[in-house]
Motif scaffolding. Structure first.
Motif, PDB file in Angstrom:
ATOM      1  N   ASP A 174      -2.442   6.652  -7.561  1.00 40.57           N
ATOM      2  CA  ASP A 174      -1.702   5.481  -7.121  1.00 40.57           C
ATOM      3  C   ASP A 174      -0.956   6.006  -5.749  1.00 40.57           C
ATOM      4  O   ASP A 174      -0.658   7.303  -5.880  1.00 40.57           O
ATOM      5  N   PHE A 225       3.210   0.713  -2.600  1.00 35.04           N
ATOM      6  CA  PHE A 225       2.609  -0.442  -1.789  1.00 35.04           C
ATOM      7  C   PHE A 225       2.582  -0.213  -0.074  1.00 35.04           C
ATOM      8  O   PHE A 225       3.728   0.419   0.289  1.00 35.04           O
ATOM      9  N   SER A 245      -6.312  -2.911  -5.446  1.00 39.46           N
ATOM     10  CA  SER A 245      -4.906  -3.325  -4.734  1.00 39.46           C
ATOM     11  C   SER A 245      -4.711  -4.773  -4.861  1.00 39.46           C
ATOM     12  O   SER A 245      -5.052  -5.836  -4.320  1.00 39.46           O
ATOM     13  N   ASN A 282      -2.359  -8.094  -7.283  1.00 33.53           N
ATOM     14  CA  ASN A 282      -1.259  -8.622  -8.279  1.00 33.53           C
ATOM     15  C   ASN A 282      -1.634  -9.706  -8.861  1.00 33.53           C
ATOM     16  O   ASN A 282      -1.767 -10.788  -8.389  1.00 33.53           O
ATOM     17  N   ASN A 307      -0.134 -12.184 -12.003  1.00 37.71           N
ATOM     18  CA  ASN A 307       1.323 -12.475 -12.766  1.00 37.71           C
ATOM     19  C   ASN A 307       0.897 -12.416 -14.186  1.00 37.71           C
ATOM     20  O   ASN A 307      -0.117 -12.842 -14.687  1.00 37.71           O
ATOM     21  N   ASN A 323      -2.381  -8.792  -1.764  1.00 38.40           N
ATOM     22  CA  ASN A 323      -1.541  -8.325  -2.533  1.00 38.40           C
ATOM     23  C   ASN A 323      -0.032  -8.001  -1.708  1.00 38.40           C
ATOM     24  O   ASN A 323      -0.232  -7.428  -0.710  1.00 38.40           O
ATOM     25  N   LYS A 335       2.906  -6.464  -2.991  1.00 40.87           N
ATOM     26  CA  LYS A 335       4.057  -5.706  -3.859  1.00 40.87           C
ATOM     27  C   LYS A 335       3.309  -4.682  -4.648  1.00 40.87           C
ATOM     28  O   LYS A 335       4.300  -3.593  -4.699  1.00 40.87           O
ATOM     29  N   GLN A 336       2.385  -4.784  -5.039  1.00 37.87           N
ATOM     30  CA  GLN A 336       1.592  -3.740  -5.975  1.00 37.87           C
ATOM     31  C   GLN A 336       1.105  -2.384  -5.468  1.00 37.87           C
ATOM     32  O   GLN A 336       0.668  -2.453  -4.191  1.00 37.87           O
ATOM     33  N   ARG A 379      -4.604   1.465  -6.021  1.00 34.83           N
ATOM     34  CA  ARG A 379      -4.868   2.232  -7.186  1.00 34.83           C
ATOM     35  C   ARG A 379      -6.405   2.732  -6.935  1.00 34.83           C
ATOM     36  O   ARG A 379      -7.199   1.842  -6.604  1.00 34.83           O
ATOM     37  N   SER A 404      -3.475  -2.929 -10.908  1.00 34.33           N
ATOM     38  CA  SER A 404      -2.481  -2.374 -10.319  1.00 34.33           C
ATOM     39  C   SER A 404      -1.154  -2.788 -10.348  1.00 34.33           C
ATOM     40  O   SER A 404      -0.099  -2.054 -10.446  1.00 34.33           O
ATOM     41  N   GLU A 405      -0.811  -3.902 -11.178  1.00 34.20           N
ATOM     42  CA  GLU A 405       0.402  -4.327 -11.540  1.00 34.20           C
ATOM     43  C   GLU A 405       0.815  -3.836 -12.912  1.00 34.20           C
ATOM     44  O   GLU A 405       2.067  -4.128 -13.351  1.00 34.20           O
TER      45      GLU A 405
END
Length: 673
Positions: free
Chosen positions: A276, A279, A309, A311, A313, A388, A390-391, A394, A400-401
């Motif tokens: 990783d 971000f 890469s 995100n 929820n 993306n 904020k994550q 990887r 990633s999240e």
């Protein structure tokens, strides 16, 4: 000012060296002398003296066991327990001693049971074997009989095994060793398969012929210079703390419409690991962008994520970012986040072991996503892209999240994000140019070696030439802090060897030079007869010496620098390679060096005697078949599947050839003084 505690530590170190060399009586005397210097009562000792007392009693007990002084070994282990009642080693060694003293087998069993409560891992296995031996002894030999439901072929092998030994082993012990050998063989075969696949990977470019010729000429000249013998050195004088395996990190580019984010690699993933980086906006453009990489999937297909890469929820109502996958049906894919769903673009079938170029491109203004395999458009899809924001970025796994999932088994290189839509254009030169022009960390590390050699007055130099002496010293210095436990060292070596084989494929490294430093101890003495027709390898704790090798890579070709006293000289090693590949100025191919590395792996870790015999010839007489000669006969003595070889490996890559050449010249000059 030297304290009594310092002197006791010094005597302990001397005792350890004597014990390792097989001089148990001398070691015992040193341990006892050190013990006499410590305060006699537990309450009179500080924490350091207390710990030293436990260690000295344990070591003295071990020396006594080797001398078959059973009562003395028992007493010393008891002294260790008085200082530390939770010492599993003390219980174990006292138990070993008590099994040899008639009439106290029950006490030995209690010691082993106490040790088992405190010990885990390999130590626990050894304790269980001792308990099984006691069970077999009490049962009048029943433990040496295979159970009724045992496989008949296995039972026959077990019977033949015991008939060939003076000291029998129990069925449980033999069966456990067979399982251990099978697991070791399975792991070795999987690694060899990855090595074989690495040699099939497509390589771009040929590297620098001029640099290759210059290095060859320099090495041949330096190998002829004599060195001046120096006093021996202790281990702490050969530590170079900044040496480390080089696994290429992530770099930021100039951004805008050029290279934004790049990781040249190679990056090796075993189906259980990932990498990783926090971000980074440059890796997640809001405008048009392209993400591309080279991938080689090794060994298997299935649901595997190469790059993520993204995100998403928790309730799945928002999906953002991008990913590359190997789909369960064995095809490449590019995923793009479109808010409530993923747009999935599918490509061609995965060919195991083959380097494949993947490129995904998104143009938010045109609301289009594109997927290219080997620079050929394979899919196009309308998309309302959501980046993306904020994550992490990887590699080697997905999601990633959260915690990594869907691990990738294979290798990646030249991972790059560009700030524009790229169709089927070749941007390899642009990606390669993003490589930092500053000297690599590996160069900085190696440039310290001549200074360290001068500061130590060349202590510890030995070898047949100034070059071999300097390289032997350097291998010890660079690898001295690598893992010493056998399994950790085995994994580290295999990973680093693969990294060397893959390094020549990277766009940022094809023109560079790599050097793999190897230091290994087989716990065996090597001896060749005068005519060289026979090589004897005698195994045993404390036998043999530390051996070394350095493998250079210049572009797509390699050179093995190695020497083993009495078996092969560095000059002979270079001559054999020159005869094997005369058209390459004595450099050998990737397949040649892959064969040598797999042989070294077998020599160090194989539990099969015939495999080890073959490996001896390949490692120490590499390319002996290049000229007509009689193949030497290899004889193993006291070979045991429970042997404990150690090997350390460090790869220095991304170096300029001139920098490495200068370091070698300075080392040889110092060794010649």
């Amino acid at each position: 000012m030297v304290t009594t505690l310092d002197e006791a530590e010094r005597l302990k170190a001397e005792g350890n060296a004597s014990l390792k060399a097989g001089h148990s009586s001398e070691a015992l005397a040193l341990y006892q002398k050190a013990l006499s210097m410590l305060p006699s009562g537990k309450e009179q000792r500080g924490p350091e003296a207390l710990a030293l007392g436990v260690s000295l009693n344990l070591n003295a007990s071990l020396a006594s066991l080797r001398l078959e002084a059973w009562e003395q070994a028992e007493d010393l282990a008891t002294q260790a327990l008085r200082l530390n009642p939770k010492s599993s080693k003390a219980f174990y060694r006292r138990g070993l001693a008590r099994t040899r003293v008639p009439g106290i087998e029950a006490d030995a069993r209690r010691d082993f049971e106490n040790a088992l409560e405190l010990e885990g891992g390999e130590g626990a296995r050894l304790v269980r074997l001792e308990i099984e031996r006691l069970n077999a002894k009490e049962a009048g030999g029943a433990g040496f009989t295979p159970p009724p439901d045992a496989d008949s072929a296995a039972a026959n092998r077990y019977k033949a095994f015991n008939e060939s030994r003076e000291s029998k082993v129990t069925w449980v012990e033999w069966h456990a060793s067979q399982k251990q050998q099978a697991l070791a063989a399975e792991a070795a075969n999987a690694w060899r398969q990855r090595v074989l696949q690495a040699t099939k990977c497509v390589k771009e470019g040929q590297g620098s012929d001029a640099m290759r010729r210059t290095l060859s000429s320099q090495l041949d000249d330096m190998a002829k210079k004599a060195f001046r013998a120096r006093p021996s050195a202790t281990a702490h004088e050969l530590v170079l703390q900044q040496a480390s395996n080089s696994e290429e990190g992530f770099h930021l580019g100039p951004g805008r419409k050029g290279v934004c984010f790049v990781a040249h690699g190679p990056l090796l993933f075993d189906g259980k690991s990932s990498r990783d980086t926090p971000f980074e906006e440059l890796a997640n453009p809001t405008g048009a962008f392209t993400v591309e990489l080279w991938a080689a999937c090794n060994g298997t297909t299935g649901h595997q994520c190469l790059l993520s890469s993204r995100n998403q929820n928790a309730d799945g109502t928002s999906r953002a970012g991008y990913m590359f996958y190997v789909e369960p049906e064995g095809v490449w894919s590019f995923w793009v986040g479109a808010g409530k769903h993923w747009e999935k673009l599918y490509g061609s079938r995965v060919v195991l072991g083959r380097w494949t170029h993947l490129r995904g491109s998104v143009d938010p203004d045109a609301r289009e996503a594109y997927f290219y395999v080997d620079r050929r458009l394979v899919a196009k899809q309308g998309v309302d892209f959501l980046p993306n924001a904020k994550q992490v970025f990887r590699l080697g796994a997905g999601q990633s999240e959260g915690e990594p999932r869907f691990f990738f088994q294979g290798d990646l290189r030249d991972v790059c994000v560009l700030g524009r839509h790229v169709a089927d254009d070749d941007v390899s030169e642009e990606v390669a140019a993003s490589k930092s022009s500053q000297e690599s960390a590996a160069e900085q590390t190696l440039q310290q070696l001549p200074t360290l050699l001068r500061q130590g007055q060349g202590r510890g130099l030995e070898g047949g030439s100034a070059l071999s002496a300097a390289l032997s010293w350097s291998a010890a210095a660079i690898t001295s802090h690598r893992p010493s436990r056998s399994k950790a060292a085995e994994d580290e070596f295999r990973k680093t060897a693969l990294q060397l084989l893959e390094s020549g494929a990277s766009l940022g490294q094809m023109e560079g030079v790599s050097a793999l430093f190897l230091s290994f101890n087989l716990q065996a003495a090597l001896l060749a007869n005068d005519g060289g027709e026979e090589i004897r390898v005698s195994f045993g704790a404390g036998l043999g010496k530390q051996l070394w090798a350095v493998i250079l890579r210049c572009g797509p070709v390699y050179k093995i620098l190695q020497e083993a006293d009495g078996i092969c000289s560095l000059t002979e090693s270079l001559e054999r390679q020159a005869k094997l590949r005369p058209a390459l100025d004595g450099w050998v191919t990737q397949k040649d060096v892959a064969m040598w590395l797999t042989a070294l792996d077998s020599l160090a870790f194989s539990l099969d005697a015939s495999e080890v015999e073959d490996a001896v010839l390949t490692v120490f007489r590499f390319a002996y078949w290049a000229t007509p000669c009689v193949s030497p006969e290899v004889k193993l003595e006291n070979f045991s599947p429970n042997r404990s070889s150690k090997i350390s490996a460090v790869l220095a890559d991304n170096m300029h050839g001139q920098a490495l050449e200068k370091v070698f010249q300075e080392l040889v000059a110092e060794a010649s003084r």
